[in-house]
Design an enzyme around this catalytic site. Structure first.
Site, PDB file in Angstrom:
ATOM      1  N   ILE A  38       0.942  -1.020  -0.103  1.00  9.64           N
ATOM      2  CA  ILE A  38       0.066  -0.010   0.122  1.00  9.64           C
ATOM      3  C   ILE A  38       0.834   1.237   0.100  1.00  9.64           C
ATOM      4  O   ILE A  38       0.465   2.194   0.392  1.00  9.64           O
ATOM      5  CB  ILE A  38      -0.834  -0.041   1.040  1.00  9.64           C
ATOM      6  CG1 ILE A  38      -0.172   0.216   2.575  1.00  9.64           C
ATOM      7  CG2 ILE A  38      -1.904  -1.118   1.058  1.00  9.64           C
ATOM      8  CD1 ILE A  38      -0.961   0.015   3.881  1.00  9.64           C
ATOM      9  N   GLY A  39       2.174   1.054  -0.207  1.00 10.54           N
ATOM     10  CA  GLY A  39       3.213   2.089  -0.274  1.00 10.54           C
ATOM     11  C   GLY A  39       4.405   1.728   0.546  1.00 10.54           C
ATOM     12  O   GLY A  39       5.477   2.352   0.365  1.00 10.54           O
ATOM     13  N   ALA A  76      -2.045  -3.332  10.978  1.00  8.60           N
ATOM     14  CA  ALA A  76      -1.243  -3.593  12.191  1.00  8.60           C
ATOM     15  C   ALA A  76       0.174  -3.770  12.124  1.00  8.60           C
ATOM     16  O   ALA A  76       0.861  -4.230  13.026  1.00  8.60           O
ATOM     17  CB  ALA A  76      -1.973  -5.244  12.808  1.00  8.60           C
ATOM     18  N   VAL A 113       7.006  -1.791  12.207  1.00  9.28           N
ATOM     19  CA  VAL A 113       7.236  -0.390  12.512  1.00  9.28           C
ATOM     20  C   VAL A 113       6.416   0.690  11.972  1.00  9.28           C
ATOM     21  O   VAL A 113       6.579   1.909  12.452  1.00  9.28           O
ATOM     22  CB  VAL A 113       8.634  -0.108  12.256  1.00  9.28           C
ATOM     23  CG1 VAL A 113       9.814  -1.095  12.885  1.00  9.28           C
ATOM     24  CG2 VAL A 113       8.774  -0.142  10.777  1.00  9.28           C
ATOM     25  N   GLU A 126       3.512   1.947  12.107  1.00  4.41           N
ATOM     26  CA  GLU A 126       2.357   2.425  12.985  1.00  4.41           C
ATOM     27  C   GLU A 126       3.215   3.017  13.927  1.00  4.41           C
ATOM     28  O   GLU A 126       2.957   4.250  14.571  1.00  4.41           O
ATOM     29  CB  GLU A 126       1.417   1.368  13.389  1.00  4.41           C
ATOM     30  CG  GLU A 126       0.382   1.153  12.288  1.00  4.41           C
ATOM     31  CD  GLU A 126      -0.591   0.239  12.994  1.00  4.41           C
ATOM     32  OE1 GLU A 126      -1.735   0.713  13.192  1.00  4.41           O
ATOM     33  OE2 GLU A 126      -0.324  -0.933  13.060  1.00  4.41           O
ATOM     34  N   SER A 140       6.139  -3.354   0.752  1.00  2.00           N
ATOM     35  CA  SER A 140       6.196  -5.005   1.205  1.00  2.00           C
ATOM     36  C   SER A 140       6.348  -5.804  -0.107  1.00  2.00           C
ATOM     37  O   SER A 140       7.247  -6.832  -0.123  1.00  2.00           O
ATOM     38  CB  SER A 140       4.878  -5.456   1.786  1.00  2.00           C
ATOM     39  OG  SER A 140       3.680  -4.943   0.596  1.00  2.00           O
TER      40      SER A 140
END
Lengths: 771, 276, 156
Positions: free
Chosen positions: A479-480, A520, A726, A728, A483
């Protein structure tokens, strides 16, 4: 290591810089139809009647649906929501009627002709008021809902979850305490503001197969939710997430996808698209819950915190199917990253007639730390000790226990603290060269664990190709955060082939294996482990075959640069390309077949806590700790605050990709700055006053501070190469660090966010008139 | 967005003819950065759009015969970066460059900003302080009107449906001094919470504020006081008090009335202090 | 109402009949299937739709398609000529100046126009110059660094 730990360039870089990556709104399918939605103008009302005749009569309109046809409730942790309102509306903007038409214009024109009659109901616009006995009820039928057994709604009230944490004996400790400090804090709703608004397309075919293209963080979660809501078996429902233009939690779970399925059912064979406008994004996508926090702390004169008593009242909005877990997560994290013997917390998730609260980067941590970290500085000052010392005394060290009684084996918090204190030069009082401005410095700590079900699972498949290249299949969504690149690095490291020989494919429930959700901060850790396992599985198969081929015991074989090589006789090797689809023998026969590596992972031994006390020895898989230090300059005449410098240090376990990791922190710091200084969904009587970029401001490049970003690496035992999550945690200390810096500069403390120029000025004036 | 008819006349006469013919349903398209947003939000639904960018003389920025003339189609970025404007009227340059983003200013015009008549129009205060005159073309020819008479109310001007503003002009005064001040929530790309321009020409003050009244305004009482009293800290304080009497800000989503009142004083004080 | 317009699109002369009320952004995306320019807000606030017309960066959502008549239009798709990435595109990848990629095309076009106008901007000029392009992922640091990298490289 060859690839892990290096700044390998983004594997999706070229597609993104050339604009060739297709996001969902870029997808054009033949015979596409366009959906439009009629939304409630009222925050709380009964639906008396709906008249769709005029809309249906418009040429080009294909079908119109209302909520009455689909009354089954759904939700991730608590089933309290419908995709179209049933019987009543609970927030301004709630979807009531949907239709689809040949063009966007026809759909927009026709939806205006839908007539809905409402009976206004008194609205709950404050969570604290909403908890009172005489409050109107947002969900009067709460007793009939279903929910996961770890949540505790109170039917007959607006409380959708009451989480309790009872460690030690706080009431007793408070009685004996020398110093007791009590403070209130308030955090309003904010929105994630992904630059890409939500979009989805759905198509149902005559044979009953449904395909959904959605900009979503979790295709499998969308698949599950839609399957249950619309009775489509999982093997006939395909969810594809081709690209996500920013999520931050807003695209977790399901948002608008469910509106399209009933339309698709009526227009078999035709894809139907719905794209949110920016205004929709502010009003009808998830928002971050609001928080009213009351923090009471008992301290001894040396600065050791003896006990805390917290009350968190969460403004969960109209539906809290996701929010109940935020209340829980905040509850079990409520002591902050501190070793405190007695912790008493009540965390309430409360229904209001506000926009729908949901997962937002930090999942409750940013909000509670705004209170916890300011509270600590307040206590420190009262006792005459420094903000650093109070954190040194109470901060979590290896061997300490968390609020749930978990013994901590790894914590780099102290190292991070010292690093930040040094990088921000906390001991040097900053001076402005402008007499009308003052400068100050502040620090804040933060922690977070991945908040997810104990059995949240990841899986991965690696297929080797005949030329020695490979395909990596996961449903972890990039999502940016990068990953795609990090998963590729992990596979490349284990297989010992270059990352550009691996093609990663994601986000297609028909073709890529199960991933619980990309939320998460769990993907590097969990999907990373699954990828590691899959690569290891492929490696094991290759070594087995090579053992036969080379006649060398497998203990003495390893993968190196595309070959299986003997560790002892380096010239004895076989190319993995030659084993990829099986091993051939001289007599012409062959064995094994294609090498397919399979990996699956569930974080080990994460166990339920006690439902009455909240105590548990391993209720989460790991904690991520870190610290931020901030230097600000405040204009004494206007109250405007400029964040000059931010120093950040976090214990990341293992740096997988330095550039991408820095990028996460830089983004988190600026996003934190936005919530601290500018951002607020301004709500009046349940209506949003600022649902556009004109009056909801996020930081621009001009607002960016100088950033010093460092890391500490105490490996996470069960993480791939020692890494832990990391993305969040990086944002958690931002707002309180800025608040503490503003205090240092001006002597004023702001207990509410955002800390706008107007609020700062008013507080400075109030202080000057008193003193 | 609803459909409309689009015309791009090449002369003023043609343009006015179209506006007259479609009186009740025509809107002028210039930079488009206000019109298109209003149309998207449903606040405007013209049946006819008259694009005036095809009219050559509207693109002129000239300094001749002692007057500065800014044509209707001159872009904000072009005004802001114009050699002479930068040097001689840096506050007008700053005001122009403070509107929206760079991309917006590559389309948006000063005249569009003025005709939109928002109470907080950033280019309004320097032009008001400069006693600028609006040039209006109608069927009967061109007339000029002081800018201070042009604004009537929030988003309302004296412009008739069949009239076009061809430009704005003010007396060129190389000796002039001026300070532009924009107070906003975010430094870049934001509407003004309060904006102001203080100008001094021929020993006379021109003080204009935006976002403190239904239209951008001059502060005549404050100006008169300053014209008669040499600058000192005490005089500046008194001027601020007078200014407070001449403004009537409201509370809205961007700021409260009280904050705006405070900012009026801060901005005026800081502007005048530069000339102490 | 439909109108025929003629313009140059990424170096190619085109003729097109367009719905007059369509914005330039919608025309690029829907009629020409050039989906690099994105609609992030539709109101000129986020910059995700930035394209370069007659040498100037502008928000395609605030221009009617018909206004492109006679103009020279450059979109992100026209930047890499013959598959060779523009130095800005290379720098963005090398410096990890992108994450989700949604703001990236607009950001690169703004940077391109910025450097065309001013080949040697200061850091502050860069920050101001791209402040009309919102990014939620990167915090802007690496974007500014990527542009500075090209500036240094081109002025070396």
């Amino acid at each position: 290591m060859k690839f892990v730990g290096k700044s390998v360039k983004r594997v999706d870089g070229i597609k993104k810089v050339t604009g060739s990556l297709k996001f969902v709104d870029d997808i054009k399918l033949s015979r596409m139809l366009y959906a439009a939605v009629k939304r409630s103008p009222h925050p709380h009302a009964n639906i008396i009647s709906i008249n769709t005749e005029k809309a249906e009569a418009v040429r080009g309109v294909k079908c119109v649906i209302t909520g009455d046809e689909f009354t089954k409730r759904g939700g991730l942790y608590l089933e309290d929501k419908n995709f179209l309102a049933v019987g009543k509306v609970r927030y301004q903007g709630e979807a009531v009627v949907a239709l689809c038409a040949e063009t966007e214009e026809i759909a927009q024109a026709a939806i205006e002709l839908v007539e809905v009659e409402y009976e206004l109901l008194p609205a709950v616009t404050d969570a604290v008021e909403g908890m009172k006995a005489d409050s109107p009820l947002v969900h009067p039928d709460l007793a009939e809902y279903h929910w996961a057994p770890v949540f505790f709604p109170k039917p007959g009230t607006n409380i959708s979850n009451h989480y309790k944490l009872r460690k030690g004996n706080s009431p007793e400790a408070f009685e004996k305490a020398e110093f007791v400090v009590e403070n209130k804090f308030f955090v309003p709703h904010v929105q994630h503001v992904p630059i890409e608004p939500h979009t989805a397309v759905a198509q149902m075919d005559v044979d009953g197969f449904v395909t959904v293209w959605a900009s979503c963080q979790s295709p499998y979660a969308v698949r599950q939710a839609l399957s249950v809501a619309f009775d489509v078996p999982l093997n006939k429902l395909r969810v594809i997430s081709p690209a996500v233009g920013g999520g931050f939690g807003s695209k977790a779970g399901t948002t608008l996808e469910g509106i399209l399925i009933p339309l698709a059912k009526r227009c078999l064979g035709r894809p139907i698209k719905l794209t949110y406008s920016r205004e929709d994004e502010f009003e009808n996508a998830y928002v971050r819950q609001g928080l009213h926090a009351n923090i009471k702390t008992a301290v001894d004169d040396s600065g050791k915190i003896i006990a805390v008593q917290n009350e968190f009242v969460w403004d969960g909005g109209a539906y809290t199917e996701y929010g109940v877990n935020i209340a829980k997560a905040a509850g079990y994290a409520s002591a902050g990253p501190y070793d405190i013997e007695n912790v008493w917390t009540d965390s309430y998730c409360v229904y209001t007639n506000h926009p729908v609260g949901g997962p937002y980067r930090g999942f409750g941590m940013c909000e509670i730390h705004f209170g916890i970290e300011q509270n600590l500085d307040i206590i420190a000052e009262k006792l005459g000790i420094s903000p650093i010392d109070i954190r040194r005394i109470n901060g979590m060290k290896p061997g300490g226990t968390t609020g749930t009684g978990e013994v901590v084996s790894t914590s780099g918090l102290m190292e991070c603290l010292e690093q930040v204190v040094s990088d921000i030069k906390l001991h040097e009082k900053p001076v402005s060269n402008n007499p009308k401005k003052v400068r100050g410095k502040g620090i804040a700590c933060g922690w977070k664990a991945p908040s997810m079900p104990n059995n949240a699972a990841s899986s991965a498949v690696i297929k080797l190709n005949e030329d020695g290249s490979a395909h990596l299949l996961v449903s972890a969504q990039d999502i940016g955060q990068g990953s795609d690149t990090v998963m590729t690095q992990i596979a490349a490291e284990v297989l010992s082939i270059s990352p550009d020989k691996i093609t990663i494919r994601t986000g297609d429930t028909d073709h890529t294996p199960y991933e619980w959700q990309t939320v998460a901060s769990r993907i590097t850790y969990s999907a990373g482990r699954a990828v590691f396992e899959a690569a290891k599985d492929a490696m094991d198969q290759l070594i087995e075959l090579a053992q036969i081929k080379l006649g060398i015991y497998k203990r003495d074989l390893e993968l190196r640069d595309g070959y299986v090589v003997s560790k002892i006789y380096p010239d004895k090797k076989v190319a993995i390309a030659d084993l990829a689809i099986g091993l051939n023998f001289e007599d012409g026969s062959a064995i094994h077949g294609p090498v397919i590596g399979r990996g699956a992972f569930i974080p080990p031994n994460v166990r339920n806590a006690d439902k009455h006390t909240g105590l548990g020895d391993h209720p989460v898989v790991f904690w991520t700790y870190g610290v931020q230090g901030v230097e600000v300059e405040v204009d004494l005449e206007t109250g405007q605050t400029k964040v000059l410098k931010v120093a950040s240090c976090f214990d990341v376990g293992n740096i997988m990709n330095p550039q991408l990791l820095e990028g996460q922190f830089e983004g988190a710091i600026v996003q934190g700055l936005g919530t601290a200084l500018f951002e607020e969904l301004m709500l009046k009587d349940g209506k949003i006053l600022n649902k556009s970029f004109v009056d909801y401001k996020i930081p621009t490049a001009d607002d960016m501070p100088e950033m010093i970003i460092k890391f500490v690496e105490n490996p996470e035992e069960t993480g791939p190469f020692g890494a832990r999550g990391v993305a969040e945690p990086a944002m958690v200390p931002s707002a309180p660090a800025i608040a503490n810096a503003i205090y240092d500069a001006t002597g004023i403390r702001l207990n509410t966010m955002p800390m706008t120029a107007e609020k700062v000025l008013a507080a400075m004036k109030a202080k000057n008139s008193k003193g | 967005m609803k459909g409309f008819e689009y015309y791009k006349p090449s002369t003023l006469k043609e343009a006015v003819g179209l506006l007259k013919e479609h009186r009740d349903t025509a809107e002028i398209l210039n930079g488009g950065t206000d019109l298109i947003v209003r149309m998207r939000d449903g606040h405007s639904a013209p049946g006819v759009v008259v694009d005036i960018k095809g009219i050559k003389e509207l693109h002129e920025l000239s300094i001749e015969e002692g007057r500065v003339f800014i044509g209707a189609c001159v872009l904000l970025n072009d005004i802001g970066l114009h050699d002479v404007i930068l040097k001689r009227y840096p506050y007008l340059s700053q005001a122009s460059l403070s509107v929206g983003s760079k991309q917006v200013r590559n389309r948006a015009t000063c005249i569009g900003n003025i005709c939109n008549a928002s109470p907080l129009a950033d280019t309004a205060t320097p032009l008001l302080a400069l006693d600028a005159e609006i040039h209006i073309y109608g069927e009967k020819g061109i007339k000029t009107v002081p800018l201070s008479d042009f604004f009537v109310f929030v988003r309302k001007t004296i412009l008739q449906p069949d009239e076009i503003v061809t430009g704005i002009s003010f007396k060129d005064d190389p000796e002039n001094l001026g300070i532009f001040y924009k107070m906003s929530r975010r430094k870049e790309v934001d509407l003004s919470t309060v904006c102001s321009t203080v100008v001094k020409r021929d020993g006379k003050y021109g003080i204009s504020f935006g976002a403190v009244a239904p239209t951008p305004i001059r502060l005549p009482k404050t100006e008169a006081y300053l014209n008669e009293n040499a600058l000192s800290e005490a005089v500046i304080e008194q001027a601020c008090k007078l200014a407070l009497e001449e403004v009537s800000p409201i509370s809205d989503v961007r700021a409260t009335k009280e904050y705006r009142q405070e900012m009026v004083q801060v901005m005026l004080r800081n502007s005048l202090s530069e000339w102490l | 109402m439909k109108k025929w317009i003629q313009f140059t699109l990424n170096g190619e002369d085109v003729e097109h009949e367009v719905d007059v009320h369509k914005t330039l952004l919608k025309m690029i995306r829907e009629d020409f299937d050039l989906t690099g320019a994105k609609e992030g807000c539709g109101a000129g606030e986020c910059g995700a739709c930035t394209v370069i017309m007659d040498g100037k960066a502008l928000n395609a959502c605030l221009v009617f398609a018909v206004e492109a008549d006679g103009c020279d239009l450059l979109t992100i798709e026209g930047l890499a000529v013959g598959g060779v990435l523009d130095p800005l595109q290379v720098s963005f990848i090398e410096n990890a100046a992108l994450q989700c990629g949604y703001c990236t095309p607009g950001m690169i076009m703004t940077a391109k126009a910025l450097l065309n106008d001013n080949p040697n901007p200061t850091t502050d000029e860069i920050k101001e110059g791209i402040s009309g392009n919102l990014c939620r992922c990167t915090g802007y640091k690496k974007i500014v660094e990527a542009i500075e990298f090209v500036v240094k490289d081109q002025n070396a």
